[in-house]
Structures are given as C-alpha cells and as structure tokens.
Enzyme design. Structure first.
Site, mmCIF file in Angstrom:
data_model
loop_
_atom_site.group_PDB
_atom_site.id
_atom_site.type_symbol
_atom_site.label_atom_id
_atom_site.label_comp_id
_atom_site.label_asym_id
_atom_site.label_seq_id
_atom_site.Cartn_x
_atom_site.Cartn_y
_atom_site.Cartn_z
ATOM 1 N N ARG A 26 57.907 35.283 29.190
ATOM 2 C CA ARG A 26 57.665 35.343 27.743
ATOM 3 C C ARG A 26 58.765 36.044 26.962
ATOM 4 N NH1 ARG A 26 52.435 36.362 29.240
ATOM 5 N NH2 ARG A 26 53.352 36.381 31.287
ATOM 6 N N THR A 27 59.319 37.108 27.520
ATOM 7 C CA THR A 27 60.323 37.847 26.746
ATOM 8 C C THR A 27 61.563 36.980 26.522
ATOM 9 O OG1 THR A 27 59.495 39.889 27.701
ATOM 10 C CG2 THR A 27 61.639 39.989 26.643
ATOM 11 N N LYS A 44 78.085 35.418 43.480
ATOM 12 C CA LYS A 44 79.347 35.500 44.224
ATOM 13 C C LYS A 44 79.890 36.921 44.226
ATOM 14 C CE LYS A 44 80.675 30.852 42.694
ATOM 15 N NZ LYS A 44 81.584 30.157 41.781
ATOM 16 N N ARG A 87 68.007 42.174 30.094
ATOM 17 C CA ARG A 87 66.956 42.722 30.960
ATOM 18 C C ARG A 87 67.592 43.048 32.296
ATOM 19 N NH1 ARG A 87 60.880 40.861 31.947
ATOM 20 N NH2 ARG A 87 60.786 41.919 29.944
ATOM 21 N N HIS A 118 61.239 49.238 26.670
ATOM 22 C CA HIS A 118 61.091 47.828 26.302
ATOM 23 C C HIS A 118 60.690 47.830 24.812
ATOM 24 C CE1 HIS A 118 60.341 43.660 26.526
ATOM 25 N NE2 HIS A 118 59.451 43.600 27.477
HETATM 26 C C1 NCD Z 1 56.484 43.510 30.986
HETATM 27 C C2 NCD Z 1 57.863 43.799 31.485
HETATM 28 O O1 NCD Z 1 58.501 42.982 32.118
HETATM 29 O O2 NCD Z 1 58.296 44.896 31.192
HETATM 30 N N1 NCD Z 1 56.263 42.200 30.617
HETATM 31 C C3 NCD Z 1 56.733 41.754 29.419
HETATM 32 O O3 NCD Z 1 57.870 41.945 29.049
HETATM 33 N N2 NCD Z 1 55.862 41.099 28.643
HETATM 34 C C4 NCD Z 1 55.431 44.101 31.806
HETATM 35 C C5 NCD Z 1 55.313 43.750 33.253
HETATM 36 O O4 NCD Z 1 56.111 43.035 33.829
HETATM 37 O O5 NCD Z 1 54.352 44.245 33.834
#
Ligand code: NCD
Length: 308
Positions: free
Chosen positions: A55-56, A83, A105, A133
């Site tokens: 989703r992010t 690589k 991320r 986050h």
């Molecule tokens: C979270 C994350 O990846 O930090 N999910 C998200 O971004 N919606 C929480 C998780 O993975 O538990």
C-alpha cells in the site's frame, strides 16, 4: 521543509495542521471525475523500496501521478543491488537521471538520512527499520479527524501490539501527541520498548483493562518473525491476550473506532468480523493515504505554486 524524514520535520502542531488541511483539499481532488491536477508537472518522483510494500508504494505512486509528476520505480529485486551495488552508488545513479524526490523504504533505521546527505532531491521516509513512518502517522491523524475532528484534543488512542519493533507506533505517538491526543500503549512486556523515557504515553500490559476507555483501538501487525525470536509463546496465546477478538470488540464503547496500518493478520491481532465492521477504518486509511501523500509531495516540491 526540504525532506520528510521524521514527524519532527513537520514543524509541530501548526505544520502538521497545515498538511492535514491541504490533505482535505486533495481528498476532494481524488474524488473528482478527473482526479488529477497539474501541480507537479515536469517533476520526477522515484520510489526506492528496499523492503516489501503494497500500500505505501502504490499510494505514493498514485499520489505523484494525480499531481501530474513523472514516476520511476526502483525495485531492489530486479536492480543492480542484486549485483552488489552499494546504497551510495544506487543513489548517485538515480540522482544522475535528474529526480526531484526520492521516496525511501529501508530495513535500516536512518537510511533515509544518509540518502538525504547524498542527494539534492527531497527525501521522504516511507518507513526505515523500526524508526519512523511519518506519512503513515499523517494519514492516520487525517482519518481520525474525519470521524472525530477536526480537533483530536483529548481523544484516547490505545495502540496495541508490537510497539518495540514498530515505526508506525513511533511516528504515531509523536504526531498524535502533538495534536493533543491521550496515548496508551498495550503490549506483552517483551514487545514494549525497553525504555519509554520521553514518550508521552502510559504503558499497560492488559488490554481488557483499557477497552472501555478507548476512543480508538489502533492495532499493529504481529510480525511472525518475532515468534522465532522467542518474544511470545504462540500466536494463539497472543490472540487470547492481546487480540481484538469479537468478544473484546463487543465490550468497546459503541463509538470506539478501530484502526490498523495494514497488512493485517486476520484472526491474530484482529478478528475477521472486526476488520470488516463499520467501526473499522482500515480501508479508509488506505484511501486517505493518497490524499495525504499528495499534500506531502506538494509541500516539498510545489514551491508555493498553484494546486489547481
Ligand atoms: C507498516 C510498515 O511497513 O511499516 N505498513 C504500512 O506501511 N502500511 C506496518 C507493518 O508492516 O506492520
């Protein structure tokens, strides 16, 4: 604001409120027949995801597209990282293409800070290790405002689950506290941070004690990999003591809201029926995420331009 690496970059309550207000405008945009504005035409936004995400990643990409930015997608599994390319070389390669924002991320806390030192682009932290986050916290606050707001002063938010390993919990605690919420963390002792010094929260270990007082129950994903680490005995025991089961859900005040950042483990931290109940805001959180990320991208790259 040049980068969004932490909730601390938002400029306290006034800065947070400005983004949330602009998110309202962008939510209206996403509901138009033609859900697109030219605000970031000719800007390029690249997503650099070293960890899995559904989703992010989609949310940032959709947000950038709805602002008419060009998007590039960097997927570690199909890149030269396989690589052996270093993070610095990867960032320099991306930089050489000419990009305006990098959405990162990474499993290592602090990685977005390093990247911000290496690039002239704006860097947005989309989750770094167990650190922060910030856009998740913004979208959660925005979602809450739409149900309880605009003022969240005094709202009692109970965050339940693996607080120790959760960047979502860290960012949410900072942001919701800045908006005047009362925060209670509930977790098994092994999943509570070792020290809560400086956290504006109350820590509890028994979910049943706080159910009746909660305005919002915010559940975190139980990361199955933690069981291997011996941090709790079994999923069944976790559900029995800290899961929002149907039985616990029935004991909440009728207007208590349920939230979860996703991905959910249905039947573990949240019962199937609870996830789909009218009080559950889970899919609304996702929808609002696009509007909030549009507001963040516009704030960083819009340079005071027009939003229409
Ligand atoms: C979270 C994350 O990846 O930090 N999910 C998200 O971004 N919606 C929480 C998780 O993975 O538990």
């Amino acid at each position: 604001m040049k980068h969004l690496l932490s909730v601390d970059d938002l400029g306290g309550r006034p800065g947070i409120e400005t983004i949330l207000e602009r998110s309202r405008y962008f939510l209206d945009v996403t509901r138009r027949d033609l859900p697109k504005v030219p605000a970031l035409r000719a800007k390029t936004v690249v997503s650099l995801f070293y960890e899995d995400s559904t989703r992010t990643r989609l949310s940032f990409e959709t947000a950038a597209k709805r602002l008419s930015a060009d998007t590039m997608n960097f997927s570690v599994s199909t890149s030269s990282v396989k690589k052996g390319e270093s993070l610095l070389d990867t960032v320099q390669t991306i930089e050489a293409m000419g990009v305006d924002a990098i959405v990162v991320r990474h499993a290592a806390a602090g990685a977005p800070y390093r990247i911000a030192q290496w690039t002239s682009a704006s860097v947005i932290n989309a989750g770094d290790g167990r650190h922060e986050h910030p856009t998740q916290a913004l979208l959660d606050a925005f979602t809450l405002q739409r149900h309880r707001g605009p003022s969240l002063d005094g709202a009692h938010i109970v965050i339940v689950g693996d607080i120790a390993h959760s960047r979502v919990a860290r960012s949410n605690v900072k942001l919701l506290a800045a908006l005047g919420c009362r925060l209670t963390l509930v977790a098994p002792p092994t999943l509570m941070p070792e020290s809560l010094v400086g956290w504006p929260v109350e820590a509890r270990y028994d979910l049943d004690d706080v159910l009746r007082e909660a305005d919002v129950v915010y559940l975190l994903r139980i990361q199955r990999e933690r069981i291997d680490a011996g941090l709790f005995p079994s999923l069944r025991e976790y559900t029995a003591r800290w899961g929002l089961t149907n039985e616990r859900f029935a004991r909440l005040k009728p207007d208590t809201l349920v939230m979860h950042p996703g991905p959910m483990n249905r039947g573990i931290e949240i019962a199937d029926d609870v996830a789909d109940a009218p009080q559950s805001l889970v899919t609304e959180q996702v929808a609002n995420g696009v509007a909030v990320r549009m507001a963040v991208l516009f704030e960083l790259l819009g340079a005071g331009g027009s939003v229409v």
